[in-house]
Design an enzyme around this catalytic site. Structure first.
Site, PDB file in Angstrom:
ATOM      1  N   HIS A 187      32.027  75.723  39.475  1.00  0.00           N
ATOM      2  CA  HIS A 187      33.426  76.112  39.669  1.00  0.00           C
ATOM      3  C   HIS A 187      34.345  74.890  39.719  1.00  0.00           C
ATOM      4  O   HIS A 187      35.529  74.973  39.383  1.00  0.00           O
ATOM      5  CB  HIS A 187      33.593  76.991  40.922  1.00  0.00           C
ATOM      6  CG  HIS A 187      33.673  76.238  42.214  1.00  0.00           C
ATOM      7  ND1 HIS A 187      32.567  75.839  42.912  1.00  0.00           N
ATOM      8  CD2 HIS A 187      34.745  75.815  42.939  1.00  0.00           C
ATOM      9  CE1 HIS A 187      32.940  75.208  44.025  1.00  0.00           C
ATOM     10  NE2 HIS A 187      34.258  75.190  44.063  1.00  0.00           N
ATOM     11  N   HIS A 205      42.234  74.833  45.003  1.00  0.00           N
ATOM     12  CA  HIS A 205      40.982  74.066  45.015  1.00  0.00           C
ATOM     13  C   HIS A 205      39.791  74.869  44.480  1.00  0.00           C
ATOM     14  O   HIS A 205      38.889  74.314  43.855  1.00  0.00           O
ATOM     15  CB  HIS A 205      40.681  73.530  46.416  1.00  0.00           C
ATOM     16  CG  HIS A 205      40.420  74.586  47.448  1.00  0.00           C
ATOM     17  ND1 HIS A 205      41.425  75.286  48.061  1.00  0.00           N
ATOM     18  CD2 HIS A 205      39.263  75.055  47.985  1.00  0.00           C
ATOM     19  CE1 HIS A 205      40.915  76.133  48.933  1.00  0.00           C
ATOM     20  NE2 HIS A 205      39.589  76.018  48.909  1.00  0.00           N
ATOM     21  N   ASP A 206      39.780  76.167  44.689  1.00  0.00           N
ATOM     22  CA  ASP A 206      38.642  76.990  44.248  1.00  0.00           C
ATOM     23  C   ASP A 206      39.000  77.915  43.086  1.00  0.00           C
ATOM     24  O   ASP A 206      38.318  78.921  42.861  1.00  0.00           O
ATOM     25  CB  ASP A 206      38.104  77.838  45.413  1.00  0.00           C
ATOM     26  CG  ASP A 206      37.128  77.057  46.291  1.00  0.00           C
ATOM     27  OD1 ASP A 206      36.570  76.042  45.803  1.00  0.00           O
ATOM     28  OD2 ASP A 206      36.932  77.455  47.443  1.00  0.00           O
ATOM     29  N   ASP A 221      39.193  71.923  53.646  1.00  0.00           N
ATOM     30  CA  ASP A 221      38.425  73.074  53.160  1.00  0.00           C
ATOM     31  C   ASP A 221      37.195  73.332  54.023  1.00  0.00           C
ATOM     32  O   ASP A 221      36.924  74.481  54.421  1.00  0.00           O
ATOM     33  CB  ASP A 221      38.017  72.820  51.704  1.00  0.00           C
ATOM     34  CG  ASP A 221      37.262  73.991  51.099  1.00  0.00           C
ATOM     35  OD1 ASP A 221      37.599  75.146  51.427  1.00  0.00           O
ATOM     36  OD2 ASP A 221      36.349  73.754  50.286  1.00  0.00           O
ATOM     37  N   LYS A 231      36.477  79.447  40.620  1.00  0.00           N
ATOM     38  CA  LYS A 231      35.557  80.542  40.990  1.00  0.00           C
ATOM     39  C   LYS A 231      35.811  81.810  40.176  1.00  0.00           C
ATOM     40  O   LYS A 231      34.947  82.691  40.139  1.00  0.00           O
ATOM     41  CB  LYS A 231      35.688  80.861  42.488  1.00  0.00           C
ATOM     42  CG  LYS A 231      35.057  79.810  43.400  1.00  0.00           C
ATOM     43  CD  LYS A 231      35.184  80.223  44.858  1.00  0.00           C
ATOM     44  CE  LYS A 231      34.510  79.219  45.781  1.00  0.00           C
ATOM     45  NZ  LYS A 231      34.639  79.606  47.213  1.00  0.00           N
ATOM     46  N   HIS A 261      37.025  68.138  45.185  1.00  0.00           N
ATOM     47  CA  HIS A 261      36.991  68.483  46.611  1.00  0.00           C
ATOM     48  C   HIS A 261      35.586  68.729  47.146  1.00  0.00           C
ATOM     49  O   HIS A 261      35.396  68.880  48.363  1.00  0.00           O
ATOM     50  CB  HIS A 261      37.897  69.692  46.903  1.00  0.00           C
ATOM     51  CG  HIS A 261      37.363  71.000  46.419  1.00  0.00           C
ATOM     52  ND1 HIS A 261      37.323  71.356  45.086  1.00  0.00           N
ATOM     53  CD2 HIS A 261      36.837  72.077  47.098  1.00  0.00           C
ATOM     54  CE1 HIS A 261      36.816  72.567  44.964  1.00  0.00           C
ATOM     55  NE2 HIS A 261      36.513  73.036  46.174  1.00  0.00           N
ATOM     56  N   HIS A 262      34.564  68.755  46.257  1.00  0.00           N
ATOM     57  CA  HIS A 262      33.177  68.854  46.725  1.00  0.00           C
ATOM     58  C   HIS A 262      32.415  67.539  46.576  1.00  0.00           C
ATOM     59  O   HIS A 262      31.200  67.502  46.807  1.00  0.00           O
ATOM     60  CB  HIS A 262      32.448  69.970  45.963  1.00  0.00           C
ATOM     61  CG  HIS A 262      32.786  71.347  46.461  1.00  0.00           C
ATOM     62  ND1 HIS A 262      32.484  71.787  47.730  1.00  0.00           N
ATOM     63  CD2 HIS A 262      33.441  72.378  45.853  1.00  0.00           C
ATOM     64  CE1 HIS A 262      32.913  73.029  47.880  1.00  0.00           C
ATOM     65  NE2 HIS A 262      33.504  73.415  46.759  1.00  0.00           N
TER      66      HIS A 262
END
Length: 522
Positions: A405, A376-377, A460, A380, A431-432
């Site tokens: 990201h 998911h990240d 998360d 970054k 996801h954000h």
């Protein structure tokens, strides 16, 4: 019929009929349909052939006394081996009309039709043989006891051979079809179960399912474990083989592993498979009938295809395992760059799968979410260290950079056709996003946010709030739960928040299982 032939043939034995019928019910038999308008002919035929046996099977007689009745009886018994058919009944050509009905309308090509007539002038032999698809033509005066015996024996041999050819054809068709199906099965357990089902079908044992027992087993480093089972041996999940399998069956399986070869016995057989990587499997199969040479030939053909399929499935498993390890490693690298624990990736993955299953996604899809959520990240990795690991509050420009990201992660992942990478791209991208539309990068709202993104958002945030980060200390569990109640329908999908609270004990168990030093005890 002449009187001397009547003495030879026309003898009644009604008392034997019931015993013959009763005996036939307990074993296989050849069906013979007698079609004649003279009741005496039925009795005599039954009597003369009452002790007839061929290939270990006796005769079962079925009677029709008119053309109309014959249509029904013949239609109801497509597995009849022989039809003894009178020519002249209701009409002068009743028998000939029935022949056309059997061959042309019912399409019964295997049954042997023996035409019998007491009036040969009504149906000349040459004309009948030429124009009608029959297998024999007899005047009733010809059928002495011995002649009838010989005629029936010849007809049954012909019928048996035709049925062997037909069954072999069906068996080969099943192998061709099943070979294609096998390569579509991706799960080893589903594949093994499919093999057992197809073997039963190929060997025509489905009619005797209670007497057909089978295992598909694999050899691990230390023990034999069950992939699939059928019949009396259908097993619960993770059952140990020695707990349920009779000693003689286990002994046969172990011997096959030791000898590394397939074996055939009177009442069972085992098939041995070894992949190029050394993985070993055995199929154990026992049925209620012994195997002839053709059965063994079919099994050998089928097992050669199964062996290739096993090999491909193991190779596919190895590729998928490598992909999963790479995906988790990339997820952990992204988290390590931001000085966050790699266990965050594991916890988010397990939370996501639990929520996906409780939401109603199937097991296979939920597993995809579990694996993909670890990425998911991943975006970054494109964020500068100075911004990613800044201990204080971010400036508006820095926050905008951090938000990128999600776009970076999507750009990295959205070019693959693999389901797991496509799922990871969706999660990295969404996801954000927030349920009320106030999230980023696209301000999506409600169900416009993919369910994968909505699930991972809950997983998360729950883990992030409970973990120490460079810019904050971990929240208490009480504060986290209060936040989720307050953000129901705002940040988070309300249905998922309800599922989260309904399954909180399981979620906390996952948290404690992957606990690390900087995770708040709550």
């Amino acid at each position: 019929m002449a009187s001397d032939q009547q003495e030879d043939f026309l003898i009644f034995a009604d008392e034997d009929l019931a015993e013959t019928a009763d005996a036939g019910r307990e074993k296989e038999y050849w069906k013979v349909i007698i079609v004649d308008d003279e009741q005496e002919v039925h009795h005599l035929t039954r009597m003369v052939l009452s002790d007839f046996e061929f290939d270990g099977k006796q005769l079962e007689f079925l009677s029709a006394y008119s053309e109309t009745e014959a249509y029904r009886v013949i239609r109801e018994h497509p597995d009849a081996a022989i039809i003894l058919l009178d020519v002249v009944m209701d009409q002068d050509d009743s028998g000939l009309r029935l022949v056309k009905y059997i061959r042309e309308e019912l399409k019964y090509s295997s049954v042997r039709i023996i035409l019998r007539t007491g009036q040969p002038g009504q149906a000349p032999e040459k004309v009948v043989i030429t124009n009608y698809d029959i297998n024999d033509y007899k005047e009733k005066t010809e059928l002495t006891t011995q002649k009838l015996f010989t005629t029936i024996m010849a007809a049954l041999r012909s019928y048996r051979d035709i049925m062997v050819i037909e069954n072999n054809k069906v068996g080969l068709e099943k192998i061709i079809k099943s070979s294609a199906d096998l390569f579509e099965l991706k799960s080893m357990k589903k594949f093994a179960s499919g093999v057992l089902t197809q073997l039963t079908s190929i060997l025509n044992l489905h009619k005797n399912a209670l007497h057909c027992n089978s295992f598909a087993v694999a050899k691990g480093q230390e023990e034999i474990y069950i992939l699939a089972a059928s019949g009396d041996y259908e097993l619960s999940e993770n059952a140990k083989i020695e707990e349920v399998v009779p000693a003689h069956v286990l002994s046969s399986i172990e011997r096959t592993f030791r000898e590394k070869k397939s074996t055939f016995h009177e009442d069972h057989f085992t098939c041995y498979f070894e992949s190029k990587t050394g993985r070993e499997n055995v199929i154990y199969f026992e049925g209620s009938k012994s195997l002839n040479e053709w059965n063994r030939y079919l099994i050998e053909i089928y097992c050669s295809n199964v062996s290739v399929a096993f090999e491909n499935l193991y190779l596919n498993e190895e590729v998928e395992t490598a992909q999963k390890e790479i995906i988790f490693t990339l997820g952990e690298i992204a988290e390590t760059r931001s000085k966050e624990t790699g266990n965050h990736v594991k916890r988010v993955a397990e939370y996501s799968k639990l929520l996906a299953l409780k939401y109603g996604l199937p097991e296979e899809e939920a597993e995809l979410v579990r694996l993909a959520s670890s990425m998911h990240d991943v975006g970054k990795v494109a964020i500068p260290d100075a911004v990613l690991n800044k201990p204080g509050k971010l400036t508006p420009d820095e926050f905008e950079l951090i938000k990128e990201h999600a776009n970076y992660g999507y750009a990295m992942l959205n070019h693959s056709n693999r389901d797991i990478i496509k799922t990871a791209a969706i999660i990295a991208y969404q996801h954000h996003e927030k349920y009320d539309g106030s999230g980023y990068p696209n301000g999506l709202a409600g169900e416009d946010i993919h369910i994968y993104g909505r699930i991972t958002a809950v997983a998360d945030v729950f883990d992030a709030l409970g973990s120490d980060r460079v810019y904050k200390s971990a929240w208490s569990l009480e504060d986290i739960l209060a936040h989720f109640r307050e953000q129901r329908g705002k940040h988070f999908d309300p249905k998922l928040v309800d599922i989260f609270f309904e399954n909180l004990p399981a979620i906390l168990k996952i948290r404690d299982q992957y606990l690390d030093p900087n995770l708040a005890a709550g």
